[in-house]
Motif scaffolding. Sequence first.
Motif, PDB file in Angstrom:
ATOM      1  N   PRO A  63      -8.813   6.927  -3.492  1.00 24.45           N
ATOM      2  CA  PRO A  63      -8.753   7.008  -2.139  1.00 24.45           C
ATOM      3  C   PRO A  63      -9.120   5.528  -1.283  1.00 24.45           C
ATOM      4  O   PRO A  63      -9.835   4.732  -1.803  1.00 24.45           O
ATOM      5  N   GLY A  64      -8.178   5.215  -0.273  1.00 24.06           N
ATOM      6  CA  GLY A  64      -8.366   3.916   0.420  1.00 24.06           C
ATOM      7  C   GLY A  64      -7.782   2.717  -0.189  1.00 24.06           C
ATOM      8  O   GLY A  64      -7.903   1.646   0.062  1.00 24.06           O
ATOM      9  N   LEU A  65      -7.002   2.915  -1.442  1.00 19.82           N
ATOM     10  CA  LEU A  65      -6.578   1.814  -2.354  1.00 19.82           C
ATOM     11  C   LEU A  65      -5.511   0.852  -1.443  1.00 19.82           C
ATOM     12  O   LEU A  65      -4.682   1.394  -0.710  1.00 19.82           O
ATOM     13  N   ARG A  66      -5.867  -0.396  -1.584  1.00 23.45           N
ATOM     14  CA  ARG A  66      -4.799  -1.323  -1.102  1.00 23.45           C
ATOM     15  C   ARG A  66      -4.491  -2.478  -2.021  1.00 23.45           C
ATOM     16  O   ARG A  66      -5.359  -2.824  -2.694  1.00 23.45           O
ATOM     17  N   ILE A  67      -3.494  -2.412  -2.518  1.00 22.64           N
ATOM     18  CA  ILE A  67      -2.912  -3.555  -3.643  1.00 22.64           C
ATOM     19  C   ILE A  67      -2.165  -4.659  -2.739  1.00 22.64           C
ATOM     20  O   ILE A  67      -1.261  -4.436  -1.953  1.00 22.64           O
ATOM     21  N   ARG A  68      -2.597  -5.975  -3.156  1.00 23.30           N
ATOM     22  CA  ARG A  68      -2.028  -7.220  -2.625  1.00 23.30           C
ATOM     23  C   ARG A  68      -1.223  -7.698  -3.792  1.00 23.30           C
ATOM     24  O   ARG A  68      -1.763  -7.934  -4.927  1.00 23.30           O
ATOM     25  N   ILE A  69      -0.025  -8.063  -3.098  1.00 20.56           N
ATOM     26  CA  ILE A  69       0.884  -8.815  -4.140  1.00 20.56           C
ATOM     27  C   ILE A  69       0.943 -10.558  -3.775  1.00 20.56           C
ATOM     28  O   ILE A  69       1.068 -10.621  -2.528  1.00 20.56           O
ATOM     29  N   GLU A  88      -1.278  -9.087  -8.946  1.00 16.84           N
ATOM     30  CA  GLU A  88      -1.371  -7.791  -8.259  1.00 16.84           C
ATOM     31  C   GLU A  88      -3.027  -7.519  -8.198  1.00 16.84           C
ATOM     32  O   GLU A  88      -3.593  -7.632  -9.353  1.00 16.84           O
ATOM     33  N   HIS A  89      -3.400  -7.596  -7.090  1.00 12.97           N
ATOM     34  CA  HIS A  89      -5.012  -7.620  -6.850  1.00 12.97           C
ATOM     35  C   HIS A  89      -5.365  -6.091  -6.242  1.00 12.97           C
ATOM     36  O   HIS A  89      -4.667  -5.742  -5.195  1.00 12.97           O
ATOM     37  N   HIS A  90      -6.187  -5.279  -6.759  1.00 13.32           N
ATOM     38  CA  HIS A  90      -6.894  -4.213  -6.434  1.00 13.32           C
ATOM     39  C   HIS A  90      -8.208  -4.773  -5.960  1.00 13.32           C
ATOM     40  O   HIS A  90      -8.567  -5.558  -6.135  1.00 13.32           O
ATOM     41  N   PRO A  91      -8.936  -3.764  -5.269  1.00 12.10           N
ATOM     42  CA  PRO A  91     -10.185  -4.079  -4.755  1.00 12.10           C
ATOM     43  C   PRO A  91     -11.223  -4.542  -6.025  1.00 12.10           C
ATOM     44  O   PRO A  91     -11.999  -5.639  -5.573  1.00 12.10           O
ATOM     45  N   ASP A  92     -11.124  -4.086  -7.019  1.00 12.58           N
ATOM     46  CA  ASP A  92     -12.149  -4.513  -8.186  1.00 12.58           C
ATOM     47  C   ASP A  92     -11.410  -4.966  -9.251  1.00 12.58           C
ATOM     48  O   ASP A  92     -12.031  -5.097 -10.359  1.00 12.58           O
ATOM     49  N   SER A  93     -10.031  -5.294  -9.269  1.00 14.28           N
ATOM     50  CA  SER A  93      -9.569  -5.866 -10.580  1.00 14.28           C
ATOM     51  C   SER A  93      -8.446  -6.577  -9.963  1.00 14.28           C
ATOM     52  O   SER A  93      -7.842  -6.642  -8.595  1.00 14.28           O
ATOM     53  N   ALA A  94      -7.654  -7.626 -11.103  1.00 13.49           N
ATOM     54  CA  ALA A  94      -6.567  -8.286 -10.805  1.00 13.49           C
ATOM     55  C   ALA A  94      -5.711  -8.347 -11.795  1.00 13.49           C
ATOM     56  O   ALA A  94      -6.405  -8.377 -12.930  1.00 13.49           O
ATOM     57  N   ARG A  95      -4.433  -8.591 -11.874  1.00 10.80           N
ATOM     58  CA  ARG A  95      -3.715  -8.777 -13.172  1.00 10.80           C
ATOM     59  C   ARG A  95      -2.533  -9.719 -12.713  1.00 10.80           C
ATOM     60  O   ARG A  95      -2.007  -9.656 -11.563  1.00 10.80           O
ATOM     61  N   ARG A  96      -1.995 -10.430 -13.674  1.00  8.09           N
ATOM     62  CA  ARG A  96      -0.875 -11.114 -13.516  1.00  8.09           C
ATOM     63  C   ARG A  96       0.336 -10.368 -14.161  1.00  8.09           C
ATOM     64  O   ARG A  96       0.180  -9.652 -15.341  1.00  8.09           O
TER      65      ARG A  96
END
Length: 122
Positions: A63-69, A88-96
């Motif tokens: 719930p409330g997830l926001r994904i930033r590219i 790809e950035h999530h509130p608690d993680s990031a990945r290339r």
Amino acid sequence: MKAIEEVIEHHRFIESWLNGTATGLGGFFDMHTPDFTWYDPDGALLTLPDLRTAMEKAHGTVPGLRIRILEPRVLLDRDDLAVVTYEEHHPDSARRALAVMVPAPDARNGLLWRSLHETWTQ
């Protein structure tokens, strides 16, 4: 080809599916080739049926997830292939990620996802 636009639109849907605001998977799986492969950030190799199973189970789980590219960049854009990299950035993680797409005139943005390789970042 509109590879960066495709990355952004694809993740907007994933975000809405995971946060529970999307009501159906619609044509999501049609945006992938039948032989689609995904190396997830932990290194597991997944196929389109695996993606289907994961997405069906994941509806509304964040719930409330926001994904930033961030930093999307086209590495290759040819008539038969597009290769894009992005973070790809999530509130608690990031990945290339590195995505390989192939042309499909009837697809959104004229592309289908052929392969995706993700790696955790700090």
